[in-house]
Motif scaffolding. Structure first.
Motif, mmCIF file in Angstrom:
data_model
loop_
_atom_site.group_PDB
_atom_site.id
_atom_site.type_symbol
_atom_site.label_atom_id
_atom_site.label_comp_id
_atom_site.label_asym_id
_atom_site.label_seq_id
_atom_site.Cartn_x
_atom_site.Cartn_y
_atom_site.Cartn_z
ATOM 1 N N HIS A 63 -3.367 -11.291 24.913
ATOM 2 C CA HIS A 63 -2.836 -10.112 24.235
ATOM 3 C C HIS A 63 -3.980 -9.348 23.580
ATOM 4 O O HIS A 63 -4.933 -9.941 23.051
ATOM 5 C CB HIS A 63 -1.819 -10.518 23.169
ATOM 6 N N LEU A 64 -3.856 -8.035 23.597
ATOM 7 C CA LEU A 64 -4.944 -7.195 23.109
ATOM 8 C C LEU A 64 -5.218 -7.438 21.616
ATOM 9 O O LEU A 64 -6.375 -7.398 21.179
ATOM 10 C CB LEU A 64 -4.610 -5.723 23.361
ATOM 11 N N TYR A 65 -4.185 -7.713 20.843
ATOM 12 C CA TYR A 65 -4.398 -7.898 19.403
ATOM 13 C C TYR A 65 -5.270 -9.132 19.135
ATOM 14 O O TYR A 65 -6.021 -9.170 18.151
ATOM 15 C CB TYR A 65 -3.071 -7.976 18.639
ATOM 16 N N LEU A 66 -5.190 -10.142 20.025
ATOM 17 C CA LEU A 66 -6.039 -11.327 19.874
ATOM 18 C C LEU A 66 -7.499 -10.984 20.117
ATOM 19 O O LEU A 66 -8.401 -11.515 19.459
ATOM 20 C CB LEU A 66 -5.589 -12.432 20.833
ATOM 21 N N GLN A 67 -7.751 -10.093 21.059
ATOM 22 C CA GLN A 67 -9.112 -9.659 21.324
ATOM 23 C C GLN A 67 -9.645 -8.799 20.177
ATOM 24 O O GLN A 67 -10.830 -8.852 19.851
ATOM 25 C CB GLN A 67 -9.168 -8.901 22.648
ATOM 26 N N VAL A 68 -8.750 -8.025 19.565
ATOM 27 C CA VAL A 68 -9.145 -7.241 18.389
ATOM 28 C C VAL A 68 -9.542 -8.188 17.250
ATOM 29 O O VAL A 68 -10.540 -7.965 16.557
ATOM 30 C CB VAL A 68 -8.005 -6.304 17.948
ATOM 31 N N ILE A 69 -8.772 -9.256 17.063
ATOM 32 C CA ILE A 69 -9.089 -10.246 16.026
ATOM 33 C C ILE A 69 -10.476 -10.826 16.250
ATOM 34 O O ILE A 69 -11.296 -10.901 15.323
ATOM 35 C CB ILE A 69 -8.028 -11.366 16.010
ATOM 36 N N ASP A 70 -10.754 -11.239 17.494
ATOM 37 C CA ASP A 70 -12.067 -11.808 17.807
ATOM 38 C C ASP A 70 -13.189 -10.808 17.544
ATOM 39 O O ASP A 70 -14.242 -11.162 17.004
ATOM 40 C CB ASP A 70 -12.114 -12.259 19.263
ATOM 41 N N LEU A 121 -5.377 -11.517 10.433
ATOM 42 C CA LEU A 121 -6.616 -11.686 9.675
ATOM 43 C C LEU A 121 -6.336 -11.858 8.185
ATOM 44 O O LEU A 121 -7.035 -12.612 7.497
ATOM 45 C CB LEU A 121 -7.542 -10.489 9.906
ATOM 46 N N GLU A 122 -5.327 -11.187 7.687
ATOM 47 C CA GLU A 122 -4.958 -11.352 6.283
ATOM 48 C C GLU A 122 -4.383 -12.741 6.036
ATOM 49 O O GLU A 122 -4.692 -13.386 5.028
ATOM 50 C CB GLU A 122 -3.960 -10.282 5.862
ATOM 51 N N GLU A 123 -3.546 -13.233 6.945
ATOM 52 C CA GLU A 123 -2.984 -14.576 6.812
ATOM 53 C C GLU A 123 -4.072 -15.639 6.836
ATOM 54 O O GLU A 123 -3.952 -16.677 6.172
ATOM 55 C CB GLU A 123 -1.985 -14.847 7.945
ATOM 56 N N GLU A 124 -5.144 -15.385 7.585
ATOM 57 C CA GLU A 124 -6.247 -16.332 7.691
ATOM 58 C C GLU A 124 -7.314 -16.096 6.622
ATOM 59 O O GLU A 124 -8.368 -16.739 6.632
ATOM 60 C CB GLU A 124 -6.889 -16.242 9.081
ATOM 61 N N HIS A 125 -7.052 -15.167 5.698
ATOM 62 C CA HIS A 125 -7.925 -14.889 4.549
ATOM 63 C C HIS A 125 -9.274 -14.278 4.934
ATOM 64 O O HIS A 125 -10.239 -14.386 4.188
ATOM 65 C CB HIS A 125 -8.141 -16.157 3.712
ATOM 66 N N TRP A 126 -9.324 -13.625 6.102
ATOM 67 C CA TRP A 126 -10.532 -12.885 6.453
ATOM 68 C C TRP A 126 -10.588 -11.554 5.710
ATOM 69 O O TRP A 126 -11.677 -11.046 5.438
ATOM 70 C CB TRP A 126 -10.577 -12.633 7.957
ATOM 71 N N ILE A 127 -9.431 -10.994 5.437
ATOM 72 C CA ILE A 127 -9.364 -9.705 4.753
ATOM 73 C C ILE A 127 -8.313 -9.781 3.659
ATOM 74 O O ILE A 127 -7.471 -10.687 3.630
ATOM 75 C CB ILE A 127 -9.007 -8.550 5.723
ATOM 76 N N VAL A 128 -8.364 -8.812 2.756
ATOM 77 C CA VAL A 128 -7.321 -8.654 1.745
ATOM 78 C C VAL A 128 -6.961 -7.171 1.691
ATOM 79 O O VAL A 128 -7.843 -6.302 1.724
ATOM 80 C CB VAL A 128 -7.794 -9.154 0.358
ATOM 81 N N ARG A 129 -5.664 -6.899 1.686
ATOM 82 C CA ARG A 129 -5.206 -5.502 1.654
ATOM 83 C C ARG A 129 -4.684 -5.173 0.263
ATOM 84 O O ARG A 129 -3.822 -5.873 -0.265
ATOM 85 C CB ARG A 129 -4.133 -5.281 2.717
ATOM 86 N N ARG A 130 -5.217 -4.130 -0.317
ATOM 87 C CA ARG A 130 -4.822 -3.679 -1.647
ATOM 88 C C ARG A 130 -4.041 -2.378 -1.495
ATOM 89 O O ARG A 130 -4.577 -1.376 -1.026
ATOM 90 C CB ARG A 130 -6.042 -3.472 -2.539
ATOM 91 N N THR A 146 -8.342 -1.871 2.805
ATOM 92 C CA THR A 146 -8.469 -3.232 3.311
ATOM 93 C C THR A 146 -9.910 -3.678 3.149
ATOM 94 O O THR A 146 -10.834 -2.978 3.576
ATOM 95 C CB THR A 146 -8.067 -3.305 4.799
ATOM 96 N N PHE A 147 -10.104 -4.851 2.529
ATOM 97 C CA PHE A 147 -11.440 -5.307 2.180
ATOM 98 C C PHE A 147 -11.745 -6.646 2.859
ATOM 99 O O PHE A 147 -10.858 -7.464 3.093
ATOM 100 C CB PHE A 147 -11.574 -5.459 0.661
ATOM 101 N N VAL A 148 -13.043 -6.851 3.132
ATOM 102 C CA VAL A 148 -13.497 -8.087 3.781
ATOM 103 C C VAL A 148 -13.626 -9.182 2.728
ATOM 104 O O VAL A 148 -14.323 -9.008 1.725
ATOM 105 C CB VAL A 148 -14.849 -7.872 4.482
ATOM 106 N N ASN A 149 -12.973 -10.312 2.971
ATOM 107 C CA ASN A 149 -13.088 -11.461 2.085
ATOM 108 C C ASN A 149 -14.399 -12.188 2.318
ATOM 109 O O ASN A 149 -14.936 -12.199 3.435
ATOM 110 C CB ASN A 149 -11.944 -12.444 2.322
ATOM 111 N N ALA A 150 -14.895 -12.831 1.259
ATOM 112 C CA ALA A 150 -16.013 -13.759 1.439
ATOM 113 C C ALA A 150 -15.526 -14.954 2.238
ATOM 114 O O ALA A 150 -14.427 -15.453 2.010
ATOM 115 C CB ALA A 150 -16.536 -14.211 0.079
#
Length: 242
Positions: free
Chosen positions: A9-16, A57-66, A71-75
């Motif tokens: 699925h294209l969204y998986l490639q976007v995640i990668d 990506l938010e569920e996996e804590h790569w990003i946080v949306r305010r 949308t910000f990049v998590n450490a």
């Protein structure tokens, strides 16, 4: 423009692609990502596809949306451990190439509770030693620890000579921790713990509740540890049985 490289699925490639860009510093930690419009245009995908990738990506804590901000990049966690391998916090910090430290908050001996008596198999009058600490990595607070131990195992003094509580128990009472039963729970901001770990409001915590046993299956130590999720990650090896 993004190039489709496989049949997923294209969204998986976007995640990668976004993970790779974040790892390589294209989008540095704590920086804001481009708007959905700009990012979808850059990647050559629809905003629907992008939103699904951002949700994961938010569920996996790569990003946080305010909300209303962006949308910000998590450490990303710098310390990782397989949950099936029992390691002290000290060992995890050392394996990450960092220097472990300890801030002692308080310790006391008190009457065991009914829960303590059931957990450790204690008589009603047997006391409990409780210790509250902050563990640090290169001077930065990363774990809040609350430990309870039957006093009979630690009658010779306060934990102040070793960073590792496992080493301390071995030196004080000839007890060797061999295994533990662990319950893990992701939580958000904690009004008591988060300020002590210098967490921002959006920094998540990983709560590990562990009962530790010796080689005879005797419960020795009960620990409640709050890990900064932006510094630690835990994984588990799983096998399918037919």
């Amino acid at each position: 423009m993004m190039v489709k490289t496989d049949q997923r699925h294209l969204y998986l490639q976007v995640i990668d692609r976004l993970k790779r860009d974040m790892k390589q510093g294209v989008y540095p930690e704590h920086d804001r990502l481009p708007s959905e419009f700009d990012l979808s245009k850059k990647l050559g995908v629809s905003r629907v596809t992008l939103r699904e990738a951002l949700r994961v990506l938010e569920e996996e804590h790569w990003i946080v949306r305010r909300h209303g901000v962006g949308t910000f990049v998590n450490a990303q966690p710098v310390m990782s451990s397989g949950i099936e391998h029992l390691k002290s916090v000290t060992d995890m910090i050392l394996e990450a190439g960092m220097t472990p430290g300890t801030h002692f908050l308080q310790s006391e001996v008190s009457q065991s509770t009914a829960e303590d008596q059931e957990r450790f198999g204690l008589d009603r009058l047997e006391p409990i030693y409780e210790m509250e600490r902050i563990r640090t990595a290169n001077g930065k607070p990363v774990v809040y620890c609350l430990d309870r131990i039957p006093q009979k195992y630690v009658e010779h003094g306060r934990h102040d000579e070793f960073h590792s509580i496992f080493q301390w128990l071995e030196s004080r009472s000839d007890v060797t921790i061999t295994h533990a039963v662990t319950y893990m729970e992701p939580i958000g901001y904690h009004e008591h713990v988060s300020p002590m770990l210098e967490c921002s409001p959006e920094t998540a915590l990983l709560l590990l509740k562990q009962t530790h046993f010796d080689e005879r299956d005797t419960p020795i130590l009960y620990s409640v540890n709050y890990f900064r999720a932006d510094q630690f990650q835990f994984h588990v090896w799983r096998k399918r049985f037919s």
